[in-house]
Design a protein around this motif. Structure first.
Motif, PDB file in Angstrom:
ATOM      1  N   GLU A 113       0.760  -1.285   0.024  1.00  0.00           N
ATOM      2  CA  GLU A 113       0.045  -0.021   0.069  1.00  0.00           C
ATOM      3  C   GLU A 113       0.899   1.229   0.057  1.00  0.00           C
ATOM      4  OE1 GLU A 113      -3.037  -0.152   3.039  1.00  0.00           O
ATOM      5  OE2 GLU A 113      -3.463  -2.254   2.766  1.00  0.00           O
ATOM      6  N   GLU A 114       1.828   1.148   0.749  1.00  0.00           N
ATOM      7  CA  GLU A 114       2.985   2.363   0.870  1.00  0.00           C
ATOM      8  C   GLU A 114       3.538   2.795  -0.448  1.00  0.00           C
ATOM      9  OE1 GLU A 114       5.989   1.485   3.453  1.00  0.00           O
ATOM     10  OE2 GLU A 114       4.742   1.440   5.277  1.00  0.00           O
ATOM     11  N   ARG A 115       3.606   1.626  -1.500  1.00  0.00           N
ATOM     12  CA  ARG A 115       4.237   1.781  -2.704  1.00  0.00           C
ATOM     13  C   ARG A 115       3.187   2.075  -3.772  1.00  0.00           C
ATOM     14  NH1 ARG A 115      10.109  -0.343  -2.746  1.00  0.00           N
ATOM     15  NH2 ARG A 115      10.472  -0.609  -0.296  1.00  0.00           N
ATOM     16  N   ASP A 116       1.972   1.682  -3.429  1.00  0.00           N
ATOM     17  CA  ASP A 116       0.758   1.648  -4.342  1.00  0.00           C
ATOM     18  C   ASP A 116       0.995   0.574  -5.425  1.00  0.00           C
ATOM     19  OD1 ASP A 116      -1.686   2.612  -5.272  1.00  0.00           O
ATOM     20  OD2 ASP A 116      -0.696   3.966  -6.819  1.00  0.00           O
ATOM     21  N   LEU A 117       1.317  -0.666  -5.009  1.00  0.00           N
ATOM     22  CA  LEU A 117       1.644  -1.560  -6.049  1.00  0.00           C
ATOM     23  C   LEU A 117       0.540  -2.688  -6.015  1.00  0.00           C
ATOM     24  CD1 LEU A 117       5.341  -2.473  -5.170  1.00  0.00           C
ATOM     25  CD2 LEU A 117       4.417  -1.136  -6.995  1.00  0.00           C
ATOM     26  N   PRO A 118      -0.112  -3.286  -7.266  1.00  0.00           N
ATOM     27  CA  PRO A 118      -1.140  -4.123  -7.231  1.00  0.00           C
ATOM     28  C   PRO A 118      -0.636  -5.535  -7.026  1.00  0.00           C
ATOM     29  CG  PRO A 118      -0.278  -3.740  -9.357  1.00  0.00           C
ATOM     30  CD  PRO A 118       0.415  -2.857  -8.456  1.00  0.00           C
ATOM     31  N   TYR A 119      -1.353  -6.483  -6.308  1.00  0.00           N
ATOM     32  CA  TYR A 119      -1.054  -7.797  -6.206  1.00  0.00           C
ATOM     33  C   TYR A 119      -2.215  -8.756  -6.312  1.00  0.00           C
ATOM     34  CZ  TYR A 119      -2.948  -6.312  -1.556  1.00  0.00           C
ATOM     35  OH  TYR A 119      -3.644  -5.915  -0.611  1.00  0.00           O
ATOM     36  N   THR A 120      -2.041 -10.214  -6.050  1.00  0.00           N
ATOM     37  CA  THR A 120      -3.170 -11.093  -6.526  1.00  0.00           C
ATOM     38  C   THR A 120      -2.922 -12.200  -5.167  1.00  0.00           C
ATOM     39  OG1 THR A 120      -3.358 -10.957  -8.459  1.00  0.00           O
ATOM     40  CG2 THR A 120      -3.989 -12.884  -7.754  1.00  0.00           C
ATOM     41  N   ILE A 121      -3.958 -12.424  -4.671  1.00  0.00           N
ATOM     42  CA  ILE A 121      -3.932 -13.621  -3.557  1.00  0.00           C
ATOM     43  C   ILE A 121      -4.644 -14.749  -3.885  1.00  0.00           C
ATOM     44  CG2 ILE A 121      -4.514 -14.025  -0.982  1.00  0.00           C
ATOM     45  CD1 ILE A 121      -4.426 -11.093  -0.522  1.00  0.00           C
ATOM     46  N   PHE A 122      -4.210 -15.901  -4.153  1.00  0.00           N
ATOM     47  CA  PHE A 122      -4.942 -17.165  -4.527  1.00  0.00           C
ATOM     48  C   PHE A 122      -5.373 -17.716  -3.193  1.00  0.00           C
ATOM     49  CE2 PHE A 122      -2.275 -16.578  -8.353  1.00  0.00           C
ATOM     50  CZ  PHE A 122      -3.276 -16.550  -9.412  1.00  0.00           C
ATOM     51  N   VAL A 123      -6.743 -18.163  -3.251  1.00  0.00           N
ATOM     52  CA  VAL A 123      -7.273 -18.300  -1.891  1.00  0.00           C
ATOM     53  C   VAL A 123      -7.928 -19.668  -1.865  1.00  0.00           C
ATOM     54  CG1 VAL A 123      -9.283 -17.953  -0.395  1.00  0.00           C
ATOM     55  CG2 VAL A 123      -7.658 -16.155  -1.429  1.00  0.00           C
ATOM     56  N   ASN A 124      -7.835 -20.502  -0.875  1.00  0.00           N
ATOM     57  CA  ASN A 124      -8.419 -21.805  -0.492  1.00  0.00           C
ATOM     58  C   ASN A 124      -9.588 -21.393   0.600  1.00  0.00           C
ATOM     59  OD1 ASN A 124      -5.312 -22.710  -0.476  1.00  0.00           O
ATOM     60  ND2 ASN A 124      -6.221 -23.713  -1.849  1.00  0.00           N
ATOM     61  N   ALA A 125     -10.682 -21.839   0.088  1.00  0.00           N
ATOM     62  CA  ALA A 125     -11.899 -21.522   1.144  1.00  0.00           C
ATOM     63  C   ALA A 125     -11.895 -22.470   2.311  1.00  0.00           C
ATOM     64  CB  ALA A 125     -13.139 -21.528   0.365  1.00  0.00           C
ATOM     65  N   ASP A 126     -11.447 -23.641   2.219  1.00  0.00           N
ATOM     66  CA  ASP A 126     -11.606 -24.375   3.431  1.00  0.00           C
ATOM     67  C   ASP A 126     -10.876 -23.887   4.900  1.00  0.00           C
ATOM     68  OD1 ASP A 126     -13.070 -26.330   2.462  1.00  0.00           O
ATOM     69  OD2 ASP A 126     -11.932 -27.950   2.642  1.00  0.00           O
ATOM     70  N   PRO A 127      -9.667 -23.603   4.923  1.00  0.00           N
ATOM     71  CA  PRO A 127      -8.944 -23.272   6.048  1.00  0.00           C
ATOM     72  C   PRO A 127      -9.661 -21.939   6.308  1.00  0.00           C
ATOM     73  CG  PRO A 127      -7.283 -22.979   3.993  1.00  0.00           C
ATOM     74  CD  PRO A 127      -8.658 -23.803   3.727  1.00  0.00           C
ATOM     75  N   ILE A 128     -10.134 -21.108   5.528  1.00  0.00           N
ATOM     76  CA  ILE A 128     -10.591 -19.815   5.821  1.00  0.00           C
ATOM     77  C   ILE A 128     -11.912 -19.944   6.584  1.00  0.00           C
ATOM     78  CG2 ILE A 128     -11.603 -17.336   5.069  1.00  0.00           C
ATOM     79  CD1 ILE A 128      -9.414 -17.863   2.822  1.00  0.00           C
ATOM     80  N   ASN A 129     -12.849 -20.871   6.040  1.00  0.00           N
ATOM     81  CA  ASN A 129     -14.163 -21.222   6.598  1.00  0.00           C
ATOM     82  C   ASN A 129     -13.908 -21.687   8.211  1.00  0.00           C
ATOM     83  OD1 ASN A 129     -15.688 -20.299   4.426  1.00  0.00           O
ATOM     84  ND2 ASN A 129     -15.621 -22.467   3.456  1.00  0.00           N
ATOM     85  N   LYS A 130     -12.845 -22.442   8.041  1.00  0.00           N
ATOM     86  CA  LYS A 130     -12.517 -23.076   9.529  1.00  0.00           C
ATOM     87  C   LYS A 130     -11.858 -22.307  10.574  1.00  0.00           C
ATOM     88  CE  LYS A 130     -12.354 -27.759   7.236  1.00  0.00           C
ATOM     89  NZ  LYS A 130     -11.621 -28.813   6.922  1.00  0.00           N
ATOM     90  N   GLU A 131     -11.783 -21.058   9.843  1.00  0.00           N
ATOM     91  CA  GLU A 131     -10.849 -19.944  10.799  1.00  0.00           C
ATOM     92  C   GLU A 131      -9.555 -20.567  11.324  1.00  0.00           C
ATOM     93  OE1 GLU A 131     -13.607 -18.581  13.536  1.00  0.00           O
ATOM     94  OE2 GLU A 131     -14.897 -17.932  12.108  1.00  0.00           O
ATOM     95  N   ARG A 132      -8.690 -20.898  10.621  1.00  0.00           N
ATOM     96  CA  ARG A 132      -7.381 -21.327  10.990  1.00  0.00           C
ATOM     97  C   ARG A 132      -6.494 -20.175  11.181  1.00  0.00           C
ATOM     98  NH1 ARG A 132      -6.693 -26.843   7.212  1.00  0.00           N
ATOM     99  NH2 ARG A 132      -8.096 -28.220   8.290  1.00  0.00           N
ATOM    100  N   LEU A 133      -5.506 -20.359  12.170  1.00  0.00           N
ATOM    101  CA  LEU A 133      -5.062 -19.181  12.613  1.00  0.00           C
ATOM    102  C   LEU A 133      -3.957 -18.356  11.624  1.00  0.00           C
ATOM    103  CD1 LEU A 133      -4.083 -20.095  16.332  1.00  0.00           C
ATOM    104  CD2 LEU A 133      -6.124 -18.629  15.518  1.00  0.00           C
TER     105      LEU A 133
END
Length: 367
Positions: A113-133
């Motif tokens: 954000e400081e450098r105003d640079l774009p990026y991509t995050i590739f996501v697996n839903a399973d661990p996020i739905n399970k709220e893994r730390l």
């Protein structure tokens, strides 16, 4: 010399489009059709070293991009150029993060954000739905998207996609893989409102059947084999440079950022998945004439083994390259990497093939 007529120019252009897939302007600087896509996982010093890049190293990478004059583009912008294809500026980089680890949110995002640079995050839903730390939350991913990040598909549960279950038919395996992709995309759309059809293969593992599946589903897909992204590679097998673990050193990363794609027209075998007894695979590449020094083409296997390389000029003046190892591969993932210097510029051409080899009994190591 007389300038070519419009009709002649169009004829030449159509020939080049049919032969190469795009037109080249021979009266100006050679157009470029490549970009360097970097792949990260954790941005931390307290996570597994093989998949981590420290905050300090990550800052060095961002500084390197700036010092070397690279523009950082969003992934979808590069993809749109590759799909047509259209020329890109010579120095284009893309930043991608696999798995949506919390360190991306806590450490990488503020720096980007400081450098105003774009990026991509590739996501697996399973661990996020399970709220893994170790993972970002949906709320944090929504925040990243609102700030301009691309959030894309990395499968539902992060499986080894090339591995079939015991007694699983080809049809059942492909259906299971389809569900991994489509179910994950459903979660992304439900949670984020929309999601582009961009996919990163878990572990970088794919085969021709998965490439076809991705194409049928309308995805552009990315691996973990190194090399420039270009129209010379399948849009369902786009390479990325790892920038974590042993690949986080800025000096070799600088060389990779400036690398060019070999003008490949074919590669055999098409699949990197080997049979259990296929421990010394031969790789055959066919490439057009180009600005690479063919006599200085070198290929390397695991542990920096120098591979046997032979070349043959074909009738159409393209080159057939045959690459053979002297040692057997170990089960698991390994690579052949090939490079050759540019004829006039201080940079290299780069190609990588990832192999996936089961154990002798046909089973796979767990990792």
């Amino acid at each position: 010399m007389r300038k070519p007529t419009i009709a002649l120019t169009l004829t030449i252009g159509l020939f080049l489009l049919s032969h190469l897939g795009w037109a080249q302007d021979t009266e100006t600087e050679t157009p470029r059709y490549h970009a360097s896509i970097l792949m990260y996982h954790h941005i931390s010093s307290s996570t597994p070293p093989s998949t981590s890049t420290s905050r300090e190293k990550f800052i060095q990478h961002l500084d390197l991009l700036e010092e070397e004059g690279f523009e950082v583009w969003p992934l979808d912008r590069v993809v749109s150029h590759l799909q047509r294809p259209r020329p890109l500026p010579d120095k284009i980089a893309v930043l991608t993060f696999d798995d949506a680890y919390i360190s991306v949110y806590e450490t990488a995002m503020p720096l980007l954000e400081e450098r105003d640079l774009p990026y991509t995050i590739f996501v697996n839903a399973d661990p996020i739905n399970k709220e893994r730390l170790l993972y970002m939350s949906w709320e944090q991913l929504r925040e990243a998207k609102e700030k301009g990040a691309i959030i894309a598909n990395h499968s539902l549960s992060h499986p080894h996609m090339v591995r079939k279950n015991e007694e699983e038919s080809e049809e059942d395996w492909l259906q299971r893989m389809r569900q991994e992709v489509e179910e994950n995309q459903r979660h992304l759309v439900e949670q984020l409102g929309d999601a582009p059809k961009l996919f990163a293969y878990p572990y970088g593992e794919y085969n021709p059947e998965l490439e076809k599946l991705m194409k049928d589903l309308g995805y552009v897909a990315f691996g973990q084999h190194s090399g420039p992204a270009s129209p010379y590679t399948s849009l369902q097998a786009v390479p990325r440079y790892a920038a974590n673990g042993i690949y986080a050193n800025p000096d070799p990363l600088k060389i990779k950022l400036h690398a060019l794609p070999f003008p490949l027209t074919s590669q055999s075998p098409q699949s990197g998945v080997l049979e259990a007894d296929e421990r010394r695979p031969t790789l055959e590449l066919t490439m057009l004439e180009g600005d690479y020094r063919l006599k200085q083409l070198r290929c390397y296997g695991p542990d920096a083994e120098v591979l046997d390389v032979s070349t043959k000029t074909l009738e159409d003046k393209s080159t057939q390259v045959t690459i053979k190892p002297h040692k057997s591969l170990n089960p698991g993932r390994s690579r052949y990497n090939c490079t050759a210097p540019h004829k006039t510029e201080n940079r290299w051409f780069w190609y990588s093939r990832q192999w996936m080899l089961p154990k002798r009994d046909g089973s796979w190591y767990k990792d």
